[in-house]
Design an enzyme around this catalytic site. Structure first.
Site: not given
Ligand SMILES: *Cc1c(COP(=O)(O)O)cnc(C)c1O
Length: 416
Positions: A273-274, A312, A343-344
């Site tokens: 399952e790559p 990520r 805005c983080e």
């Protein structure tokens, strides 16, 4: 290995100048190289070509229909984790007997949908799920083909959030409890036992965790045989790592050579399952610099792409290479944090990168963004999700239109 290279100081995707793509489709833009992901698919396929192997591309890594369709054309099946991914997979016209379904929280509705669709098997993750599937299959007067996802209690030596095969993880059935669940499944009228499944994590760069897991699973398969429980499939999951920075992931061949001695002689069909390995390096995210903000201690490249397009870095602290689309040979180098407009404080793509001095309007390329990029994108800050383009040689095709603001608000209702 990928097909994003500079030609005469301009970054190309295969034979297409990325400047042209940015001009035509706008930014932020995901660009995929078909040649890259097909070559990766064939690397996995060839590594296991001496065994009967079904490669089920992991849909959650990148679920764009065009990507799925190319994978299907190449002969892949699909590894899915939701009814939504089943829906997408079936849209490609794939044979449902090439679909395997994992996930700890399959709902009754999703189980019915998968049974109706005739998938190859469920990868069951708990006793409770086994009961639910048996009951639903009974109500539908059918039988469900299943494997059990075994948690072999090994450390995949990867980021904690994608380390899934340790005993304290929510995934799979503790290997110490697994024999009992197979025995009870054997008594159930609406369950066909088909296989054993594992998936120990993601971005795994060494074969050692696989060897540890597979040798435990192999002993377990022998135990099953002693109990006269016969299985047909061994699903080894996904997890092969790619190069983001300085990693030296083993090749598919090295993984295969390390694993095979432990499973030889069982005469089992293999499922792989790559996800990331196939699509990770086959995608880049293109953004444009909006402002170059010079601070007292830091310089920021404020771009039009950020954590809503690629989460990520924010979520896992992941490293992605950031390179200019156009090489400026004469420019001095500077250190930059590459950030988005959101805005983080967690909205960054890269920190402290040594880049040629950049200006507003310059294009940047975030590499290795093909896996868990667009599939994790959101509309945070009411930002339309990026467009996606697939390049095939000199051909480029828009495979997902940029969202519009109208679409973003279309399902909302104000109360009069
Ligand atoms: C996410 C996932 C995969 C794919 O993992 P990669 O690291 O992208 O190869 C495979 N199988 C299962 C069950 C998964 O949840």
């Amino acid at each position: 290995m990928d097909y994003f290279n500079y030609k005469k100081n301009k970054l190309f995707a295969e034979d297409v100048d990325i400047n042209i793509l940015a001009e035509k489709y706008g930014t932020p833009l995901y660009v995929y190289s078909k040649r890259t992901f097909l070559e990766h698919f064939h690397k996995v396929k060839n590594a296991f070509s001496d065994m009967e192997t079904l490669i089920c591309y992991s849909v959650k890594a990148n679920s764009n229909l065009a990507v799925l369709n190319e994978m299907k054309k190449a002969g892949a099946g699909f590894d899915i984790v939701s009814g939504g991914e089943l829906y997408r997979s079936l849209k490609t016209g794939v044979d449902p007997k090439k679909i395997v379904y994992a996930g700890v929280g399959k709902t009754a509705e999703e189980i019915r949908y998968a049974l109706k669709s005739g998938i190859l098997m469920f990868n069951i993750e708990s006793t409770e799920e086994l009961k639910a599937i048996n009951n639903i299959a009974k109500a539908m007067k059918t039988r469900a083909d299943v494997a059990f996802r075994i948690n072999p209690d090994v450390d995949a030596l990867t980021h904690a959030y994608v380390n899934t095969g340790k005993k304290e993880s929510k995934f799979g059935i503790d290997i110490m409890m697994a024999l009992n669940i197979y025995k009870s499944a054997k008594k159930l009228k609406h369950i066909n036992i088909k296989g054993v499944d594992m998936h120990i994590g993601s971005q795994i760069t060494s074969p050692i965790p696989y060897i540890n897991a597979v040798s435990k699973i192999a002993r377990f398969v022998s135990e099953l045989r002693r109990e006269n429980i016969n299985i047909e499939y061994l699903n080894l999951g996904g997890g092969l790592g790619v190069i983001y920075d300085e990693e030296k992931p083993s090749t598919a061949d090295v993984f295969a050579r390390a694993i095979k001695p432990h499973i030889a002689g069982f005469d089992l069909k293999i499922i792989l399952e790559p996800g990331r390995f196939i699509i990770g390096n086959a995608g880049v995210l293109i953004g444009r610099v909006t402002y170059v903000k010079k601070g007292r201690t830091k310089n920021f490249l404020i771009t039009d792409t950020g954590m809503n397009d690629l989460i990520r870095p924010s979520l896992y602290g992941s490293y992605h290479k950031v390179i200019p689309v156009n090489v400026k040979k004469s420019a001095d180098l500077d250190y930059y944090d590459v950030v988005g407009p959101i805005c983080e404080s967690g909205d960054f793509l890269a920190k402290d990168r040594h880049l040629p001095q950049m200006e507003a309007g310059d294009l940047i390329c975030v590499r290795t963004a093909g896996a868990y990029g667009m599939s994790m994108a959101s509309n945070y800050n009411t930002r339309p999700r990026a467009a996606e383009v697939m390049v095939d040689g000199a051909k480029h095709t828009l495979v997902r239109e940029r969202e519009t603001l109208e679409e973003l608000t279309a399902k909302e209702r104000m109360i009069k």
